[in-house]
Write an enzyme that holds these catalytic residues in place. Structure first.
Site, PDB file in Angstrom:
ATOM      1  CB  CYS A 162      -0.944  -0.003   1.200  1.00 36.34           C
ATOM      2  SG  CYS A 162      -1.960  -1.488   1.289  1.00 36.34           S
ATOM      3  CE  LYS A 326      -5.631   4.141   2.124  1.00 38.63           C
ATOM      4  NZ  LYS A 326      -4.722   5.236   2.477  1.00 38.63           N
ATOM      5  CG  HIS A 331      -6.567   0.751   1.101  1.00 41.10           C
ATOM      6  ND1 HIS A 331      -5.538   1.141   0.267  1.00 41.10           N
ATOM      7  CD2 HIS A 331      -5.965   0.276   2.229  1.00 41.10           C
ATOM      8  CE1 HIS A 331      -4.377   0.928   0.868  1.00 41.10           C
ATOM      9  NE2 HIS A 331      -4.614   0.409   2.049  1.00 41.10           N
ATOM     10  CG  PHE A 390      -0.294  -5.751   5.018  1.00 41.52           C
ATOM     11  CD1 PHE A 390      -0.673  -5.144   6.194  1.00 41.52           C
ATOM     12  CD2 PHE A 390      -1.217  -6.584   4.388  1.00 41.52           C
ATOM     13  CE1 PHE A 390      -1.930  -5.339   6.745  1.00 41.52           C
ATOM     14  CE2 PHE A 390      -2.478  -6.796   4.923  1.00 41.52           C
ATOM     15  CZ  PHE A 390      -2.832  -6.170   6.104  1.00 41.52           C
TER      16      PHE A 390
END
Length: 416
Positions: A162, A326, A331, A390
């Protein structure tokens, strides 16, 4: 070292298929989250996403080109075209030779791979589409942009989940600031709405069944979105010399790794990335008036990001305005940093802070001014755009209004 300005931007997203429509929705606080219509989701626990609506590929590309373009690469080219047009840049032979194309994407053309696997394993075919590799490779967006404009300098794609397109913009900023590249097209794109990806996110149990409510006590997870955004970056002196109008200045970039956990964020890593971006900008923390937050609407992210902001800004955190866009465009994974960079720049230019939509009740552990539900007229000098991924990979961009507050240039001293 050069000062680096943005002279063009392009967007395609659930909020609109160009920059004007995107900003109109953001500035009015209008979410674009609705039931998925492009594929059958009857077998999914969640039904909603932020899809690009009213998009007909054939209106943008001839059939012979579409054969080589996965949806995510189409988004990259469409956003780049709008950005280049707004910039008014002329691709001279000298400029083409070294101009850079740096993009970000988390998934790339994985939908094309999925289609091939479906044919192999469901229909028992013995071969896949002959263009599966060029369709699915994550660098396809960067390569197609490079080919479209004949740009022969550094061209590559960053995939850091992301944070992908925030990393891409930061890398492009470094290339232009250092003089390695005389200009750059940079940003990211993502096409998230295909069954394999939706099933993978469903398995993680982090997708909301209704909508995205960042920082709200009753938030229930993120909502996936799709789209793309691109920026044209140039040295300030080059932009002014050709009569271009800078939209904003990119003044800092910070990136860190949590080095702790693959999926659980650390406020320490996020805080370090913000601090690095602020130091790189040469501005005081008090000069920042807005943060476009990563704000995914998961319990872990929102509380961690709040703690990181408070650690970095101290008492000034109480005077910062923060929102997660978002809540409106979803997202978009690897494209998130690019869409949110455009949102940040438009915020600086237009003097309107976009809200955190769908907000209901304050979470005591998210006790910042999150601009709930309604846009706020306010001119700020500088802002941050946060992207946390992540893998514990953090990327933070710092932008400054090109003129503040009455039209005077913020960049009178140009160093070459």
């Amino acid at each position: 070292m050069h000062r680096v300005v943005i002279t063009g931007m392009g967007v395609i997203s659930a909020l609109g298929n160009n920059q004007e429509a995107f900003w109109s929705s953001l500035a009015s606080g209008t979410p674009a989250i609705s039931e998925i219509t492009s594929i059958d989701v009857s077998d999914l626990r969640f039904k909603n996403a932020a899809e690009v609506k009213g998009y007909v590929p054939e209106q943008h590309f001839p059939a012979k080109d579409l054969a080589f373009l996965d949806r995510f690469a189409q988004f990259a080219l469409i956003a780049a075209e709008e950005a280049v047009k707004q910039s008014g840049i002329e691709w001279t032979e000298a400029l083409r030779e070294d101009a850079a194309v740096i993009t970000g994407s988390s998934l790339g053309g994985r939908a094309a791979e999925e289609a091939g696997y479906w044919e192999l394993f469901h229909h028992n075919r013995t071969r896949v589409h002959p263009l599966t590799i060029p369709l699915s490779m994550s660098n396809a967006g960067a390569s197609h942009i490079s080919i479209r404009y004949g740009l022969q300098g550094p061209a590559y794609t960053i995939s850091t989940a992301c944070s992908s397109s925030a990393h891409a913009i930061g890398q492009a900023f470094h290339l232009v600031r250092s003089g390695i590249a005389p200009a750059a097209i940079t940003g990211g794109s993502e096409a998230t709405v295909f069954i394999g990806n939706l099933k993978a996110w469903e398995a993680m149990r982090v997708i909301s069944k209704d909508t995205c409510r960042p920082f709200s006590a009753d938030r229930s997870g993120l909502i996936l979105g799709e789209g793309g955004a691109m920026l044209v970056l140039e040295p300030l002196e080059a932009a002014l010399a050709r009569g271009a109008t800078p939209l904003a200045e990119i003044v800092g970039f910070g990136m860190t790794s949590d080095a702790s956990h693959l999926t659980q964020p650390s406020h320490i890593g996020a805080a370090r990335a913000m601090s690095k971006a602020i130091r790189d900008s040469g501005l005081a923390p008090e000069q920042f008036g807005y943060i476009n937050a990563h704000g995914t609407a998961t319990v872990a992210n929102d509380r961690t990001e709040t703690a990181a902001i408070r650690e970095v800004f101290g008492p000034h955190a109480n005077h910062l305005a923060i929102s997660s866009t978002k809540s409106m465009h979803g997202h978009t994974l690897g494209a998130a940093g690019a869409l949110e960079a455009v949102a940040s720049i438009l915020t600086l230019r237009n003097g309107i802070l976009p809200p955190t939509a769908n907000y209901t009740t304050q979470d005591p552990e998210c006790d910042l001014d999150v601009i709930p539900n309604e846009p706020r007229p306010k001119q700020v000098e500088a802002c941050l755009s946060n992207s946390f991924a992540f893998g514990g990979l953090n990327a933070v961009l710092a932008f400054r209004a090109y003129s503040w507050p009455g039209g005077e240039s913020l960049t009178p001293n140009i160093s070459a």
